[in-house]
Motif scaffolding. Structure first.
Motif, PDB file in Angstrom:
ATOM      1  N   ILE A  76      79.778 -49.263 -51.448  1.00 40.88           N
ATOM      2  CA  ILE A  76      78.969 -48.916 -52.615  1.00 40.88           C
ATOM      3  C   ILE A  76      77.985 -47.837 -52.191  1.00 40.88           C
ATOM      4  CG2 ILE A  76      77.282 -49.741 -54.308  1.00 40.88           C
ATOM      5  CD1 ILE A  76      79.446 -52.269 -52.462  1.00 40.88           C
ATOM      6  N   VAL A  77      77.868 -46.803 -53.003  1.00 38.90           N
ATOM      7  CA  VAL A  77      76.918 -45.731 -52.731  1.00 38.90           C
ATOM      8  C   VAL A  77      75.937 -45.659 -53.893  1.00 38.90           C
ATOM      9  CG1 VAL A  77      78.434 -43.956 -53.690  1.00 38.90           C
ATOM     10  CG2 VAL A  77      76.642 -43.302 -52.088  1.00 38.90           C
ATOM     11  N   ALA A  78      74.695 -45.322 -53.579  1.00 38.82           N
ATOM     12  CA  ALA A  78      73.651 -45.204 -54.604  1.00 38.82           C
ATOM     13  C   ALA A  78      72.776 -44.000 -54.297  1.00 38.82           C
ATOM     14  CB  ALA A  78      72.800 -46.472 -54.654  1.00 38.82           C
ATOM     15  N   GLY A  79      72.272 -43.371 -55.359  1.00 41.51           N
ATOM     16  CA  GLY A  79      71.344 -42.258 -55.200  1.00 41.51           C
ATOM     17  C   GLY A  79      70.124 -42.484 -56.068  1.00 41.51           C
ATOM     18  N   ASN A  80      68.936 -42.082 -55.580  1.00 38.09           N
ATOM     19  CA  ASN A  80      67.720 -42.379 -56.329  1.00 38.09           C
ATOM     20  C   ASN A  80      66.843 -41.148 -56.540  1.00 38.09           C
ATOM     21  OD1 ASN A  80      66.176 -41.981 -53.998  1.00 38.09           O
ATOM     22  ND2 ASN A  80      65.714 -44.139 -53.687  1.00 38.09           N
TER      23      ASN A  80
END
Length: 311
Positions: A253-257
């Motif tokens: 899982i990848v996330a960007g903020n």
């Protein structure tokens, strides 16, 4: 910059094995305004783009001359394409926001359906049989490709910001402005479950088999769920999350903020495998991950595209 950002994120994964700082694009095409959304077929043969110039465009990978374009009369805000590139679905912006379905061989829509507001998100199953849409009219919609009449719709408590559908069309995830994550089976408008996060759910993603659902919200958390339960497998405080993506098997899982960070997780732990802080004045707008989880792409508001190996 916005055009280059969105096209770059979508195409970066195609070039994952050979990307370098000096690589030139195969081609580029200038629309009449911002490019709001792009999508690419599984084999990379077809690229669809939606623009603030009210047009949807379909390209073959070998030419910057569109195979066709179609003027909707409203901003094309969201777009998705089936795995083989046979079907393209779009959502438009406006009080009469519409969901459209196209066959790649014609610019004449197969059908369109008018919702009560902006269509914020669309998603299509791998074979193009099922189309999910989320609208600012608070509804999640599911369609079969053969009819503009929804199989069902479900009214949530707020504008639906993001939808995602499993490869076989069996499961649909949605996130909305009242802070809830929903999971549906394709045969019923009654949610299998929902979970309240406490703030806007800006992005959801689902594994190919529907077993895992990722979500990111404005309270700053990344969540991972198994399809059998609304209790998160884990969550992680990651700053205001703009975008999440999940590998086909749900392993990564990848996330960007908005705080300039990109995170990579394994499904078995809420502790990131790594994180990276990008350069620039603004945060991460979009992230994507290859089907096998080996490569991660990200783009930011400064117009930069990043490519990472998972290790």
């Amino acid at each position: 910059p916005f055009l280059l950002l969105l096209v770059g994120v979508a195409l970066a994964l195609m070039a994952a094995g050979e990307a370098d700082a000096g690589k030139e694009p195969e081609w580029n095409y200038t629309t009449g305004d911002w490019v709001s959304s792009v999508a690419i077929s599984a084999d990379g043969e077809y690229i669809a783009a939606g623009s603030f110039d009210d047009n949807v465009y379909l390209f073959d990978k070998d030419s910057s001359t569109p195979l066709w374009s179609y003027t909707t009369g409203n901003v094309v805000y969201s777009i998705a394409i089936s795995a083989d590139g046979e079907y393209i679905t779009i959502g438009t912006y406006g009080d009469d926001g519409k969901v459209y379905l196209f066959d790649r061989d014609s610019s004449t829509p197969l059908w369109n359906y008018t919702t009560g507001s902006n269509v914020n998100s669309v998603s299509i199953s791998a074979d193009g049989e099922y189309i999910a849409a989320g609208s600012a009219d608070n509804n999640v919609y599911l369609f079969n490709k053969d009819s503009s009449t929804p199989l069902w719709s479900y009214t949530t408590g707020g504008s639906v910001r993001s939808v995602a559908i499993s490869a076989d069309g069996e499961y649909i995830a949605a996130g909305n402005y009242d802070g809830r994550v929903y999971l549906f089976g394709k045969d019923s408008s009654t949610p299998l479950w929902n979970y309240t996060t406490g703030n806007v759910v800006y992005s959801v993603a689902i594994s190919a088999d529907g077993e895992y659902i990722a979500a990111g919200n404005y309270d700053g958390r990344v969540y991972l769920f198994g399809k059998e339960s609304s209790t998160p497998l884990w969550s992680y405080e990651a700053g205001r999350v703009r975008s999440v993506a999940i590998s086909a098997d749900g392993e990564y899982i990848v996330a960007g903020n908005d705080n300039y960070k990109i995170y990579l997780f394994h499904k078995d732990s809420g502790t990131p495998l790594w994180n990276y802080t990008i350069d620039g004045e603004y945060g991460v707008l979009s992230v994507a991950i290859s089907a096998d989880g080996e490569y991660i792409a990200a783009g930011n508001y400064d117009g930069r595209v990043y490519l990472f190996g998972k290790d």
